[in-house]
Design a protein around this motif. Sequence first.
Motif, PDB file in Angstrom:
ATOM      1  N   UNK A  10       0.846  -1.186   0.000  1.00 53.67           N
ATOM      2  CA  UNK A  10       0.000   0.000   0.000  1.00 53.67           C
ATOM      3  C   UNK A  10       0.882   1.237   0.000  1.00 53.67           C
ATOM      4  N   UNK A  11       0.676   2.104  -0.987  1.00 57.91           N
ATOM      5  CA  UNK A  11       1.363   3.383  -1.023  1.00 57.91           C
ATOM      6  C   UNK A  11       0.348   4.438  -0.593  1.00 57.91           C
ATOM      7  N   UNK A  12       0.475   4.986   0.596  1.00 58.45           N
ATOM      8  CA  UNK A  12      -0.530   5.907   1.109  1.00 58.45           C
ATOM      9  C   UNK A  12      -0.597   7.198   0.306  1.00 58.45           C
ATOM     10  N   UNK A  13      -1.776   7.809   0.284  1.00 58.61           N
ATOM     11  CA  UNK A  13      -1.958   9.099  -0.377  1.00 58.61           C
ATOM     12  C   UNK A  13      -1.678  10.192   0.651  1.00 58.61           C
ATOM     13  N   UNK A  14      -0.606  10.962   0.467  1.00 56.25           N
ATOM     14  CA  UNK A  14      -0.236  11.970   1.463  1.00 56.25           C
ATOM     15  C   UNK A  14      -1.160  13.188   1.420  1.00 56.25           C
ATOM     16  N   UNK A  15      -1.143  13.944   2.503  1.00 52.01           N
ATOM     17  CA  UNK A  15      -1.896  15.198   2.563  1.00 52.01           C
ATOM     18  C   UNK A  15      -1.053  16.198   3.350  1.00 52.01           C
ATOM     19  N   UNK A  24      -0.739  19.473   2.544  1.00 60.35           N
ATOM     20  CA  UNK A  24      -1.247  20.831   2.454  1.00 60.35           C
ATOM     21  C   UNK A  24      -0.889  21.539   1.166  1.00 60.35           C
ATOM     22  N   UNK A  25      -0.081  20.899   0.314  1.00 58.67           N
ATOM     23  CA  UNK A  25       0.265  21.489  -0.973  1.00 58.67           C
ATOM     24  C   UNK A  25       0.431  20.392  -2.009  1.00 58.67           C
ATOM     25  N   UNK A  26       0.194  20.744  -3.259  1.00 63.39           N
ATOM     26  CA  UNK A  26       0.374  19.772  -4.340  1.00 63.39           C
ATOM     27  C   UNK A  26       1.825  19.320  -4.398  1.00 63.39           C
ATOM     28  N   UNK A  27       2.743  20.270  -4.338  1.00 61.59           N
ATOM     29  CA  UNK A  27       4.163  19.934  -4.414  1.00 61.59           C
ATOM     30  C   UNK A  27       4.548  18.960  -3.305  1.00 61.59           C
ATOM     31  N   UNK A  28       4.143  19.267  -2.091  1.00 63.10           N
ATOM     32  CA  UNK A  28       4.474  18.398  -0.970  1.00 63.10           C
ATOM     33  C   UNK A  28       3.877  17.012  -1.120  1.00 63.10           C
ATOM     34  N   UNK A  29       2.611  16.969  -1.559  1.00 64.83           N
ATOM     35  CA  UNK A  29       1.946  15.675  -1.741  1.00 64.83           C
ATOM     36  C   UNK A  29       2.644  14.834  -2.803  1.00 64.83           C
ATOM     37  N   UNK A  30       2.985  15.459  -3.928  1.00 60.35           N
ATOM     38  CA  UNK A  30       3.610  14.726  -5.018  1.00 60.35           C
ATOM     39  C   UNK A  30       5.005  14.235  -4.632  1.00 60.35           C
ATOM     40  N   UNK A  31       5.720  15.038  -3.873  1.00 59.51           N
ATOM     41  CA  UNK A  31       7.054  14.613  -3.426  1.00 59.51           C
ATOM     42  C   UNK A  31       6.934  13.407  -2.500  1.00 59.51           C
ATOM     43  N   UNK A  32       5.991  13.471  -1.557  1.00 61.97           N
ATOM     44  CA  UNK A  32       5.814  12.346  -0.639  1.00 61.97           C
ATOM     45  C   UNK A  32       5.365  11.096  -1.382  1.00 61.97           C
ATOM     46  N   UNK A  33       4.477  11.266  -2.368  1.00 63.14           N
ATOM     47  CA  UNK A  33       4.041  10.128  -3.177  1.00 63.14           C
ATOM     48  C   UNK A  33       5.229   9.521  -3.931  1.00 63.14           C
ATOM     49  N   UNK A  34       6.031  10.388  -4.551  1.00 61.43           N
ATOM     50  CA  UNK A  34       7.191   9.907  -5.303  1.00 61.43           C
ATOM     51  C   UNK A  34       8.182   9.202  -4.389  1.00 61.43           C
ATOM     52  N   UNK A  35       8.360   9.723  -3.190  1.00 64.39           N
ATOM     53  CA  UNK A  35       9.279   9.083  -2.248  1.00 64.39           C
ATOM     54  C   UNK A  35       8.770   7.699  -1.830  1.00 64.39           C
ATOM     55  N   UNK A  36       7.454   7.585  -1.634  1.00 63.86           N
ATOM     56  CA  UNK A  36       6.882   6.292  -1.267  1.00 63.86           C
ATOM     57  C   UNK A  36       7.064   5.273  -2.387  1.00 63.86           C
ATOM     58  N   UNK A  37       6.827   5.716  -3.625  1.00 63.55           N
ATOM     59  CA  UNK A  37       7.028   4.835  -4.770  1.00 63.55           C
ATOM     60  C   UNK A  37       8.495   4.426  -4.873  1.00 63.55           C
ATOM     61  N   UNK A  38       9.389   5.397  -4.681  1.00 66.08           N
ATOM     62  CA  UNK A  38      10.824   5.105  -4.748  1.00 66.08           C
ATOM     63  C   UNK A  38      11.232   4.104  -3.673  1.00 66.08           C
ATOM     64  N   UNK A  39      10.685   4.260  -2.472  1.00 67.00           N
ATOM     65  CA  UNK A  39      10.987   3.322  -1.389  1.00 67.00           C
ATOM     66  C   UNK A  39      10.535   1.920  -1.755  1.00 67.00           C
ATOM     67  N   UNK A  40       9.350   1.824  -2.314  1.00 68.66           N
ATOM     68  CA  UNK A  40       8.826   0.518  -2.735  1.00 68.66           C
ATOM     69  C   UNK A  40       9.704  -0.097  -3.822  1.00 68.66           C
ATOM     70  N   UNK A  41      10.078   0.699  -4.799  1.00 69.52           N
ATOM     71  CA  UNK A  41      10.856   0.186  -5.930  1.00 69.52           C
ATOM     72  C   UNK A  41      12.280  -0.207  -5.536  1.00 69.52           C
ATOM     73  N   UNK A  42      12.826   0.450  -4.532  1.00 61.91           N
ATOM     74  CA  UNK A  42      14.191   0.131  -4.117  1.00 61.91           C
ATOM     75  C   UNK A  42      14.235  -1.001  -3.091  1.00 61.91           C
ATOM     76  N   UNK A  43      13.075  -1.397  -2.579  1.00 57.48           N
ATOM     77  CA  UNK A  43      13.008  -2.590  -1.732  1.00 57.48           C
ATOM     78  C   UNK A  43      13.189  -3.811  -2.637  1.00 57.48           C
ATOM     79  N   UNK A  91      -4.883   8.067  -6.042  1.00 52.41           N
ATOM     80  CA  UNK A  91      -3.921   9.160  -5.913  1.00 52.41           C
ATOM     81  C   UNK A  91      -4.405  10.446  -6.579  1.00 52.41           C
ATOM     82  N   UNK A  92      -5.441  10.360  -7.429  1.00 49.68           N
ATOM     83  CA  UNK A  92      -5.945  11.539  -8.128  1.00 49.68           C
ATOM     84  C   UNK A  92      -6.470  12.601  -7.168  1.00 49.68           C
ATOM     85  N   UNK A  93      -6.764  12.189  -5.925  1.00 51.52           N
ATOM     86  CA  UNK A  93      -7.251  13.159  -4.938  1.00 51.52           C
ATOM     87  C   UNK A  93      -6.209  14.249  -4.694  1.00 51.52           C
TER      88      UNK A  93
END
Length: 213
Positions: free
Chosen positions: A76-81, A83-102, A136-138
């Motif tokens: 499960x890759x959580x949908x971050x919140x 308070x900003x689009x930039x922050x949310x997208x960075x956290x999402x990308x980091x979660x995906x990166x963590x998953x892919x590097x596992x 994630x579209x939210x």
Amino acid sequence: MTEPSHRSRRTGGRSARVRQAVVDAAVTVLLERGPDHFSVAEVATKAGVHETSIYRRWRTRENLIVDALLATSGAVIPVPDTGSVRGDLIELARSVATYLTHPAGATFTRAAAVHVDDETIAAARRKFWESRLQLAAVIIERGIQRRELPRATDARLVLETVIAPLHMRVLLTHEPIDDTLPERIVDLICAGLSGTDTSISALSATGGPRVDD
């Protein structure tokens, strides 16, 4: 995000039990051998079934690999919140990166990309990715509501653009995903969405422009 899991809910009936045994064995072999050295014969041995039974049900090793992954995906890759689009997208990308590097995540991702000739399994894979993109579209919807993004922003395209470079490194170039890559990808996207006149070379050198939060 959670570590990839290969447990799934068991259902009654001999057929369901046999299928579950094969699926569990397939994921175990996939994690131990990787998709390139995945063997149906080894799966059959671990599951305690005849190899011909597996081929009769799944037809090809690729069908078995993808079906097993779809049936047992607990990642499960959580949908971050933030308070900003930039922050949310960075956290999402980091979660995906963590998953892919596992190790398991990288293995599952490579295996999930194989071609299948079973339309039912192919449709299940499409539905799998559709559901995650819709979830994630939210992030984009909130950004539009906060007037950070134009109303016509294509949520799917933005999300695909965020995750595609990360998957490219795992599936195609086999380059490492460094800690700064998620932020640099997002800043490049935010620059385009905001109309910021920033060159690609500058983005690469500075880590990207900041979008006002």
